[in-house]
Motif scaffolding. Sequence first.
Motif, PDB file in Angstrom:
ATOM      1  N   ILE A 386      20.043  11.519  30.023  1.00 35.24           N
ATOM      2  CA  ILE A 386      21.063  12.186  30.579  1.00 35.24           C
ATOM      3  C   ILE A 386      21.107  12.458  32.091  1.00 35.24           C
ATOM      4  O   ILE A 386      20.035  12.324  32.758  1.00 35.24           O
ATOM      5  N   GLN A 387      22.093  12.799  32.535  1.00 32.99           N
ATOM      6  CA  GLN A 387      22.005  13.186  34.083  1.00 32.99           C
ATOM      7  C   GLN A 387      21.985  14.611  34.262  1.00 32.99           C
ATOM      8  O   GLN A 387      22.758  15.218  33.803  1.00 32.99           O
ATOM      9  N   ALA A 388      20.871  14.995  34.867  1.00 32.88           N
ATOM     10  CA  ALA A 388      20.688  16.545  34.911  1.00 32.88           C
ATOM     11  C   ALA A 388      19.918  16.789  36.161  1.00 32.88           C
ATOM     12  O   ALA A 388      19.216  15.955  36.599  1.00 32.88           O
ATOM     13  N   VAL A 389      19.883  18.098  36.527  1.00 31.24           N
ATOM     14  CA  VAL A 389      19.060  18.672  37.839  1.00 31.24           C
ATOM     15  C   VAL A 389      18.009  19.114  36.988  1.00 31.24           C
ATOM     16  O   VAL A 389      18.067  20.113  36.271  1.00 31.24           O
ATOM     17  N   PRO A 390      16.765  18.744  37.205  1.00 29.30           N
ATOM     18  CA  PRO A 390      15.484  19.078  36.600  1.00 29.30           C
ATOM     19  C   PRO A 390      15.182  20.836  36.784  1.00 29.30           C
ATOM     20  O   PRO A 390      14.803  21.330  35.919  1.00 29.30           O
ATOM     21  N   GLY A 391      15.548  21.139  38.042  1.00 28.39           N
ATOM     22  CA  GLY A 391      15.362  22.493  38.185  1.00 28.39           C
ATOM     23  C   GLY A 391      16.238  23.651  37.577  1.00 28.39           C
ATOM     24  O   GLY A 391      15.872  24.711  37.154  1.00 28.39           O
ATOM     25  N   ASP A 392      17.563  23.048  37.077  1.00 29.52           N
ATOM     26  CA  ASP A 392      18.356  23.593  36.211  1.00 29.52           C
ATOM     27  C   ASP A 392      17.783  23.785  34.925  1.00 29.52           C
ATOM     28  O   ASP A 392      17.914  24.770  34.065  1.00 29.52           O
ATOM     29  N   LEU A 393      17.308  22.646  34.406  1.00 27.03           N
ATOM     30  CA  LEU A 393      16.987  22.532  32.893  1.00 27.03           C
ATOM     31  C   LEU A 393      15.762  23.328  32.746  1.00 27.03           C
ATOM     32  O   LEU A 393      15.722  23.905  31.535  1.00 27.03           O
ATOM     33  N   PHE A 394      14.643  23.343  33.601  1.00 28.36           N
ATOM     34  CA  PHE A 394      13.454  23.656  33.246  1.00 28.36           C
ATOM     35  C   PHE A 394      12.761  24.541  34.289  1.00 28.36           C
ATOM     36  O   PHE A 394      13.143  24.510  35.381  1.00 28.36           O
ATOM     37  N   ASP A 395      11.530  25.344  34.106  1.00 28.82           N
ATOM     38  CA  ASP A 395      10.829  25.955  34.983  1.00 28.82           C
ATOM     39  C   ASP A 395       9.429  25.367  35.421  1.00 28.82           C
ATOM     40  O   ASP A 395       8.910  25.421  36.472  1.00 28.82           O
ATOM     41  N   ALA A 396       9.470  24.137  34.686  1.00 29.88           N
ATOM     42  CA  ALA A 396       8.110  23.326  34.828  1.00 29.88           C
ATOM     43  C   ALA A 396       8.464  21.866  33.957  1.00 29.88           C
ATOM     44  O   ALA A 396       9.164  21.905  33.109  1.00 29.88           O
ATOM     45  N   MET A 397       7.646  21.122  34.340  1.00 30.16           N
ATOM     46  CA  MET A 397       7.728  19.702  33.725  1.00 30.16           C
ATOM     47  C   MET A 397       6.203  19.156  33.469  1.00 30.16           C
ATOM     48  O   MET A 397       5.569  19.226  34.333  1.00 30.16           O
ATOM     49  N   ILE A 398       6.086  18.384  32.441  1.00 36.46           N
ATOM     50  CA  ILE A 398       5.082  17.500  32.185  1.00 36.46           C
ATOM     51  C   ILE A 398       5.444  16.086  32.082  1.00 36.46           C
ATOM     52  O   ILE A 398       6.275  15.756  31.325  1.00 36.46           O
ATOM     53  N   VAL A 399       5.097  15.266  33.205  1.00 34.45           N
ATOM     54  CA  VAL A 399       5.413  13.876  33.320  1.00 34.45           C
ATOM     55  C   VAL A 399       4.492  12.787  33.194  1.00 34.45           C
ATOM     56  O   VAL A 399       3.553  12.738  33.838  1.00 34.45           O
ATOM     57  N   PHE A 400       4.958  11.827  32.522  1.00 30.45           N
ATOM     58  CA  PHE A 400       3.877  10.878  32.091  1.00 30.45           C
ATOM     59  C   PHE A 400       4.345   9.638  32.668  1.00 30.45           C
ATOM     60  O   PHE A 400       5.612   9.424  32.910  1.00 30.45           O
ATOM     61  N   GLY A 401       3.252   8.734  32.978  1.00 29.68           N
ATOM     62  CA  GLY A 401       3.907   7.470  33.362  1.00 29.68           C
ATOM     63  C   GLY A 401       4.147   6.612  32.432  1.00 29.68           C
ATOM     64  O   GLY A 401       5.091   5.928  32.114  1.00 29.68           O
ATOM     65  N   GLU A 402       3.369   6.677  30.820  1.00 25.59           N
ATOM     66  CA  GLU A 402       3.794   5.867  29.981  1.00 25.59           C
ATOM     67  C   GLU A 402       3.120   6.593  28.550  1.00 25.59           C
ATOM     68  O   GLU A 402       2.215   7.209  28.687  1.00 25.59           O
ATOM     69  N   VAL A 403       3.963   6.599  27.433  1.00 30.66           N
ATOM     70  CA  VAL A 403       3.535   7.326  26.202  1.00 30.66           C
ATOM     71  C   VAL A 403       3.771   6.390  25.192  1.00 30.66           C
ATOM     72  O   VAL A 403       4.268   5.367  25.258  1.00 30.66           O
ATOM     73  N   SER A 404       3.019   6.575  24.140  1.00 31.84           N
ATOM     74  CA  SER A 404       3.081   5.755  23.060  1.00 31.84           C
ATOM     75  C   SER A 404       3.376   6.292  21.721  1.00 31.84           C
ATOM     76  O   SER A 404       3.314   7.576  21.411  1.00 31.84           O
ATOM     77  N   PRO A 405       3.663   5.675  20.539  1.00 30.46           N
ATOM     78  CA  PRO A 405       4.108   6.189  19.260  1.00 30.46           C
ATOM     79  C   PRO A 405       2.936   7.138  18.645  1.00 30.46           C
ATOM     80  O   PRO A 405       1.891   6.808  18.591  1.00 30.46           O
ATOM     81  N   THR A 406       3.465   7.822  17.765  1.00 27.57           N
ATOM     82  CA  THR A 406       2.794   8.759  17.061  1.00 27.57           C
ATOM     83  C   THR A 406       1.897   7.917  15.932  1.00 27.57           C
ATOM     84  O   THR A 406       2.273   6.740  15.652  1.00 27.57           O
ATOM     85  N   THR A 407       0.803   8.238  15.323  1.00 24.92           N
ATOM     86  CA  THR A 407       0.012   7.770  14.503  1.00 24.92           C
ATOM     87  C   THR A 407       0.322   8.155  13.254  1.00 24.92           C
ATOM     88  O   THR A 407       0.146   9.507  12.572  1.00 24.92           O
ATOM     89  N   LEU A 408       1.479   7.370  12.415  1.00 26.73           N
ATOM     90  CA  LEU A 408       1.966   7.805  11.175  1.00 26.73           C
ATOM     91  C   LEU A 408       0.846   8.047   9.953  1.00 26.73           C
ATOM     92  O   LEU A 408       0.209   7.231  10.139  1.00 26.73           O
ATOM     93  N   VAL A 409       1.414   8.693   9.032  1.00 28.01           N
ATOM     94  CA  VAL A 409       0.613   8.928   7.777  1.00 28.01           C
ATOM     95  C   VAL A 409       1.459   8.649   6.660  1.00 28.01           C
ATOM     96  O   VAL A 409       2.608   9.147   6.738  1.00 28.01           O
ATOM     97  N   PRO A 410       1.041   8.155   5.570  1.00 29.66           N
ATOM     98  CA  PRO A 410       1.982   7.889   4.524  1.00 29.66           C
ATOM     99  C   PRO A 410       2.435   9.394   3.881  1.00 29.66           C
ATOM    100  O   PRO A 410       1.724  10.296   3.775  1.00 29.66           O
TER     101      PRO A 410
END
Length: 410
Positions: A386-410
């Motif tokens: 989405i196109q957005a202004v971060p400061g309008d959307l949030f008060d803070a952010m946690i930003v990652f370089g790379e994230v990975s899939p969850t570890t699914l369980v049956p």
Amino acid sequence: MRKKFICGIAIISCFMAVMTGCGKDTAGVDMELAQIDVGAITVPEDVLVVGLGEASHGVKEYQEMKAKVFRALVAHNGCRTFVIEGDFGGALKVDDYIHGGEGTAKEAAAQIGFRIYRTEEMEAFIEWMRAYNETATEGADLHFYGMDMQRADSSKEYVFRVLEQVSPDSSAKYREALAFLNDDEMYDISAEAFEQGLSVAEGLIQEVDSAEGSIVEMFGNETFAFARECACSIYNCCDIRKSDRAYNTVRDSHMAEKVQWFIEHGDGSVIFINGHNGHIGKVNSTSYDCLGKLLTQQLGDGYFAIGTDAEVTSFNSQTDDGFEELRVENQNALTVLAANAKQDFYYIDFETAAADNGWNNIISEKQRMTSLNVTVVTTMKAFYTIQAVPGDLFDAMIVFGEVSPTTLVP
């Protein structure tokens, strides 16, 4: 499990690069203003609700981060209530488990109502809450609740179990009248049936109200409050699934009502809520009034929103027969800075950042931000950002370089 990389032809790639803001000058940004110790996160004393968003469901780091942020708020802000974008009635079973109830964390996680939460990460968080409560002093125990109402079985189970103890005939009457409303067939129920279910649910709410004295005498005020709210959740479920109004508009309005309910029935301590960025943001990212906007209107500075994003997102995308791993990239002025952090992520408080020219330029300008849903079927960046202004959307952010899939369980 299949794994795909979402990409496009060269022309599309060039188009994406323009849209991401790649090449934006970030050399003057003071990374000392960002922190990597999530355990040190605090929010202002006047905050009533802290929201943590996730740019995509199905991401390991985002599920782990909700636990880390919640633990920080427990330690520094006296937070004791965790509210997830999950089933209201089902989450009551999780709350029972973390208070010493029978079963396993795996079974408890399955009650939240969505397959995306059936992960090792969620199980570990639930187990931590249970262990915490084993030694918590009276009144300082943690709670796990849900604010969604797209399902009905667990809410029906709770309210009928209570009602049948004080008014067996009424319980049997409404159990039969609402038999059509069940989780396994939710998508096959007609709009007309949901419409009829609204009036039945209204009657159920009135029946619970009429039995308030008996319920309170037998079970206490808290059980009455939750039984009544379960009946309201059944009404909400029918309401959002009718075809005459926009689904997301109605759903987010009812989730905002749920959060207000938790405030009214809580002990005044900070409430933590967790859901997709699109719900948590303080302004609309799409065409409907989102949960975060509604809470901002109602609470003002009492609502504090934290968003997430990543430069590279690998995640579990839900399919008709399970999940498949997908991977997308989104370089913007925030995500590229993760490479300069001491770890693969950083936390930035926007009020602090606004005093720095470099940071202020970034958080005050519109840019492409990752916004992936449970299911992704497109290869176009314009549809997973989405196109957005971060400061309008949030008060803070946690930003990652790379994230990975969850570890699914049956």
